[in-house]
Design a protein around this motif. Structure first.
Motif, short mmCIF file in Angstrom:
data_model
loop_
_atom_site.label_atom_id
_atom_site.label_comp_id
_atom_site.label_asym_id
_atom_site.label_seq_id
_atom_site.Cartn_x
_atom_site.Cartn_y
_atom_site.Cartn_z
N SER A 70 0.81 -1.21 0.00
CA SER A 70 0.00 0.00 0.00
C SER A 70 0.85 1.27 0.00
CB SER A 70 -0.91 0.00 1.23
OG SER A 70 -1.58 1.24 1.37
N TYR A 108 -0.65 3.98 1.54
CA TYR A 108 -1.38 4.77 2.52
C TYR A 108 -0.83 4.61 3.93
CZ TYR A 108 -4.61 4.87 -1.39
OH TYR A 108 -5.16 5.01 -2.64
N LYS A 109 -0.80 5.72 4.65
CA LYS A 109 -0.26 5.76 6.00
C LYS A 109 -0.94 4.74 6.92
CE LYS A 109 0.23 9.02 9.89
NZ LYS A 109 -0.72 8.34 10.81
N ASP A 121 -0.25 10.69 2.64
CA ASP A 121 -0.63 10.93 4.04
C ASP A 121 -1.40 12.23 4.26
OD1 ASP A 121 1.42 12.68 3.54
OD2 ASP A 121 2.74 11.95 5.12
N ASN A 127 -9.33 7.91 0.81
CA ASN A 127 -7.89 7.79 0.99
C ASN A 127 -7.18 9.09 0.61
OD1 ASN A 127 -7.89 4.98 1.73
ND2 ASN A 127 -8.30 4.51 -0.42
N THR A 167 -4.47 11.61 -1.09
CA THR A 167 -3.95 11.60 -2.46
C THR A 167 -2.61 12.31 -2.60
OG1 THR A 167 -5.18 13.63 -2.97
CG2 THR A 167 -6.27 11.52 -3.45
N SER A 212 1.28 13.85 -0.55
CA SER A 212 2.33 13.40 0.36
C SER A 212 3.00 14.55 1.10
CB SER A 212 3.39 12.61 -0.42
OG SER A 212 4.44 12.20 0.42
#
Length: 396
Positions: free
Chosen positions: A201, A203-204, A242, A251, A253, A255
């Motif tokens: 993944s 995602y954080k 994150d 989620n 998108t 960073s």
């Protein structure tokens, strides 16, 4: 320990029986299988130089820095290793159909002849006709493997083996994991790990879950006297998503500019969770992931520095994969994989920058070493890899 080396007595016996070495070996295999049936118990921030550029790849074959009398060695003799995935065709070869080294025992003998002192396993399977049979993933199989390692002066340093996919851990997962810890201890390993990233993944939240799982598994390994490690590919050095606007699934998108594996390092216990950097894939990540979209929507540049990451977290990288490549600007990865020492990745600079040469354990690897046309190619490349690893010298 059952001994399958050819002795004068063996030669005489085969002559009397009128059989060749391979058929003779098959008889020995059956004996060995019966014997184990009963239970017995570790670049610079700019991209690597172009393929045609001179001036310091750090390999032993050119540029005047490979001679053994020039500078101090960067990889001590007892730290030179290879992951057996490189020669998987040889361990999986039928010894009754080839005179090339086949199965674990003969491959160990050949690797030791080249000079290797360490191996990293990529599972415990071999050809069924090799001594010990096809599956050595057991206490008895580990004992047999250990006897061959000891015979040829090799040490097992790690394995790309079982890591549970689920979280929380089931009792079955824990039991299987503990079985692999036992095998690792019998083989004399200091480390046990996997060939995959903690999560695929970006995602954080998913990396938080991965950190929790690895902390739990790391604690189990620590109690067994082992260092648990994750081996990483280029994707793990991409940027963590994150923040910023959420997508339709909720989620993030964008960073903050932190890389996924750097986040994992901060979220895991440095006393129980360790890493193995594949230096080739880290350089692929350097090529691929050098800009990100910040929370405010702007595009920002941040070039990955593999050696810098290691030097900032040095003791957490006991293992490396020493893998090489030539530049290929038409490839999405930026490199084509070649035998270690035959490419452009600046290993002399890398090993000089990370230091700790008596701590790190570099394992030569080449994913594409096996060949269907040259059946001895993977072992030839293993020999080239050893020679070039041994030839690395620090600049005076």
């Amino acid at each position: 320990m059952t001994d399958f080396r050819d002795t004068p007595a063996d030669d005489a016996l085969r002559h009397r029986l009128g059989i060749n070495r391979r058929r003779f070996l098959s008889t020995c295999t059956a004996v060995a299988a019966g014997a184990i049936a009963a239970p017995v118990f570790g670049a610079a921030p700019s991209f690597a130089q172009s393929q045609t550029g001179g001036g310091g790849h750090g390999h032993g074959h050119d540029h005047g820095h490979g001679g053994h009398g020039r500078g101090s060695e960067l990889v001590p003799a007892n730290k030179r290793g290879i992951i057996l995935y490189t020669v998987r065709d040889a361990t999986g070869r039928d010894p009754l159909a080839s005179d090339l080294p086949s199965g674990f025992r003969e491959v160990f003998k050949e690797l030791a002849r080249y000079g290797y002192k360490q191996v990293e396993f990529a599972g415990y399977g071999q050809h069924a006709n090799a001594p010990g049979g096809a599956d050595l993933e057991s206490v008895a199989g580990a004992k047999l493997l250990r006897s061959w390692l000891d015979e040829y002066g090799l040490r097992a340093q790690g394995n790309h083996g079982f890591i549970p996919s689920s979280w929380p851990l089931s009792q079955a997962d824990i039991d299987t994991f503990k079985k692999h810890l036992e095998i690792a201890n019998i083989l004399g390993m200091s480390h046990m790990g996997t060939g995959g990233d903690p999560t695929n993944s970006s995602y954080k939240a998913d990396w938080d879950v991965a950190a929790d799982k690895w902390n739990a598994l790391g604690d189990l390994a620590h109690k067994a006297g082992l260092k648990l490690y994750t081996h990483n590919h280029d994707a793990a050095y991409g940027f963590l998503l994150d923040g910023g606007p959420l997508d339709a699934q909720g989620n993030p998108t964008r960073s903050s500019g932190i890389r996924k594996l750097e986040y994992f390092l901060k979220g895991t216990d440095p006393r129980t969770v360790w890493l193995e950097m594949d230096i080739y894939w880290a350089h692929v990540a350097q090529y691929k992931f050098h800009t990100y979209t910040a929370h405010d929507g702007s595009t920002r540049e941040k070039v990955f520095d593999p050696a810098g990451l290691v030097s900032r977290n040095n003791k957490r990288y006991p293992l490396f994969h020493a893998k090489d490549g030539t530049r290929n600007e038409t490839s999405g990865e930026g490199y084509d994989m070649v035998a270690f020492g035959e490419g452009v990745i600046d290993y002399r600079t890398f090993f000089t920058r990370v230091g700790e040469k008596n701590y790190h354990n570099p394992m030569v690897e080449q994913d594409n070493a096996p060949s269907t046309t040259d059946l001895g190619q993977s072992l030839k490349f293993a020999k080239i890899g050893y020679d070039n690893l041994a030839a690395l010298r620090k600049r005076r």
